[in-house]
Design an enzyme around this catalytic site. Sequence first.
Site, short mmCIF file in Angstrom:
data_model
loop_
_atom_site.label_atom_id
_atom_site.label_comp_id
_atom_site.label_asym_id
_atom_site.label_seq_id
_atom_site.Cartn_x
_atom_site.Cartn_y
_atom_site.Cartn_z
N VAL A 1 3.67 7.16 -6.64
CA VAL A 1 3.80 8.55 -7.07
C VAL A 1 5.09 8.84 -7.85
O VAL A 1 5.06 9.59 -8.84
CB VAL A 1 3.61 9.51 -5.86
CG1 VAL A 1 4.75 9.40 -4.86
CG2 VAL A 1 3.44 10.94 -6.32
N TYR B 1 -5.21 -3.44 1.82
CA TYR B 1 -3.78 -3.81 1.81
C TYR B 1 -3.17 -3.71 3.20
O TYR B 1 -2.54 -4.64 3.71
CB TYR B 1 -3.08 -2.88 0.83
CG TYR B 1 -1.58 -2.89 0.84
CD1 TYR B 1 -0.87 -3.92 0.23
CD2 TYR B 1 -0.87 -1.86 1.44
CE1 TYR B 1 0.51 -3.91 0.22
CE2 TYR B 1 0.52 -1.84 1.42
CZ TYR B 1 1.20 -2.87 0.82
OH TYR B 1 2.57 -2.85 0.81
N ASN C 1 8.40 4.34 1.55
CA ASN C 1 8.52 4.93 0.21
C ASN C 1 9.91 4.84 -0.40
O ASN C 1 10.57 5.86 -0.63
CB ASN C 1 7.99 6.36 0.23
CG ASN C 1 6.49 6.38 0.50
OD1 ASN C 1 6.06 6.28 1.65
ND2 ASN C 1 5.69 6.47 -0.53
C1 UGA Z 1 2.26 2.97 -1.13
C2 UGA Z 1 1.95 1.58 -0.61
O1 UGA Z 1 0.61 1.43 -0.31
C3 UGA Z 1 2.75 1.25 0.60
O2 UGA Z 1 2.59 -0.07 0.98
C4 UGA Z 1 4.18 1.40 0.31
O3 UGA Z 1 4.89 1.10 1.50
C5 UGA Z 1 4.42 2.80 -0.13
O4 UGA Z 1 3.65 3.09 -1.28
C6 UGA Z 1 5.87 2.93 -0.46
O5 UGA Z 1 6.22 3.16 -1.61
O6 UGA Z 1 6.64 2.70 0.47
P1 UGA Z 1 1.67 5.50 -0.71
O7 UGA Z 1 2.84 6.21 -0.11
O8 UGA Z 1 0.35 6.05 -0.36
O9 UGA Z 1 1.73 3.97 -0.28
O10 UGA Z 1 1.81 5.43 -2.30
P2 UGA Z 1 1.89 6.45 -3.51
O11 UGA Z 1 1.02 5.90 -4.58
O12 UGA Z 1 3.31 6.63 -3.87
O13 UGA Z 1 1.23 7.80 -2.99
C7 UGA Z 1 1.91 8.76 -2.18
C8 UGA Z 1 1.07 10.00 -2.11
O14 UGA Z 1 1.07 10.63 -3.38
C9 UGA Z 1 -0.42 9.77 -1.78
O15 UGA Z 1 -0.86 10.84 -0.99
C10 UGA Z 1 -1.11 9.83 -3.14
O16 UGA Z 1 -2.47 10.23 -3.05
C11 UGA Z 1 -0.25 10.87 -3.84
N1 UGA Z 1 -0.21 10.77 -5.32
C12 UGA Z 1 0.07 9.59 -5.92
C13 UGA Z 1 -0.39 11.93 -6.08
O17 UGA Z 1 -0.65 13.01 -5.56
N2 UGA Z 1 -0.30 11.83 -7.44
C14 UGA Z 1 -0.02 10.66 -8.07
O18 UGA Z 1 0.06 10.67 -9.31
C15 UGA Z 1 0.18 9.51 -7.29
#
Ligand code: UGA
Length: 347
Positions: A205, A159, A185
């Site tokens: 998340v 991505y 986020n």
């Molecule tokens: C995602 C997208 O890939 C980005 O393009 C986007 O810009 C970003 O979300 C956003 O919302 O702005 P990311 O922040 O990694 O990136 O997405 P999440 O799935 O929200 O994860 C955030 C963190 O929480 C990560 O470290 C993930 O491993 C962790 N996580 C996620 C948990 O610990 N538990 C969960 O149930 C879900």
Amino acid sequence: MNTSLKFDDSSITVAVVGCGGFIGSHLLKAILERTRWRVFGVDLDSYRIQEHLSNPRFDFLSADLACPDVVERVARFPIVVNLAAICTPGRYMAEAVEVIRSNYDHPRALADACAKSGSWLIHFSTSEIYGRTAIDSASLEEDSTPIVFGPVSASRWSYATAKLLTERYLAGLADLNWTVVRPFNFVGPYMDFMPGIDGEGIPRVLANFSTALVRGETLKLVNGGVAKRCFTSVHDAIDFIFCLFAHADAGVGQAFNVGNADNEVSVAELACLMRSICASIKDVPEGDVPGVEVVSGEDYYGKGYDDSLRRLPSVAKAESLLGFKAKISLKDALEESLRWFVGHYAL
Ligand code: UGA
């Protein structure tokens, strides 16, 4: 673009691709409420925007950018906002090719068409283009931070690399008026989905923790929840877009971080905060809401999962060029999101 847009100018039409998504639905509502403009909206999904379908200033086309005719139609409008994307990490491994099509092939076709027509393309990229950041990395600067990705075998980066290539393509097209937005986020009502109700798989998340709290299941901390994020209210994000519209001359040819650097928390801290907000919404002791559980990234998301450990935006550029600064606190943003989620999915 050498002018700024007037919100009371009823001759303006903006094309919004992805108008039915999380950010798109908030943007559509704000344009219809705060301006006299018309909107030409494109999306495959319209459930978040039902209330606007009969608005005479809104034309909706159920389609996506995979269709060349749709690309040509969209590029006829002088301002084009492209929000369409597959953007949930749960899909980056198993659906890497689809993810690249949606985040590179489609926007590239739109950029070519906008370069030809002279439209201003406001393209939503991602904070994920900063790649595999370390836990102690400095704040991310739009025009100077170096970028490191994981190996090709870590398909999490399908991505981010597609989004980054799109940014490079836009910047390289000589005739294109472009602006790139890198969201940090965004959270708020209508973010993602509840698995099994209005979507499948693992949402981001905030939606994932909200789902767990509503269903009485444990909140999963991937790799211990050490990764940090700056959660930013979608209402601040919409205010950013309005600042951009109002300062079009300063925004063309620029990439902007859009985030709230004051709202940084680790994912483990986020879980704590959401549990406490949930207890207060339900008016029960915190011990009565679900607890947390540590899971490994590969077990949870599948082989090829990798992560950015810190995403702290430098917000100076948006402030100096556009006069934008995010204002909504983490607590207010989370509380609004969780209250909405509980109400919307009241099961
Ligand atoms: C995602 C997208 O890939 C980005 O393009 C986007 O810009 C970003 O979300 C956003 O919302 O702005 P990311 O922040 O990694 O990136 O997405 P999440 O799935 O929200 O994860 C955030 C963190 O929480 C990560 O470290 C993930 O491993 C962790 N996580 C996620 C948990 O610990 N538990 C969960 O149930 C879900």
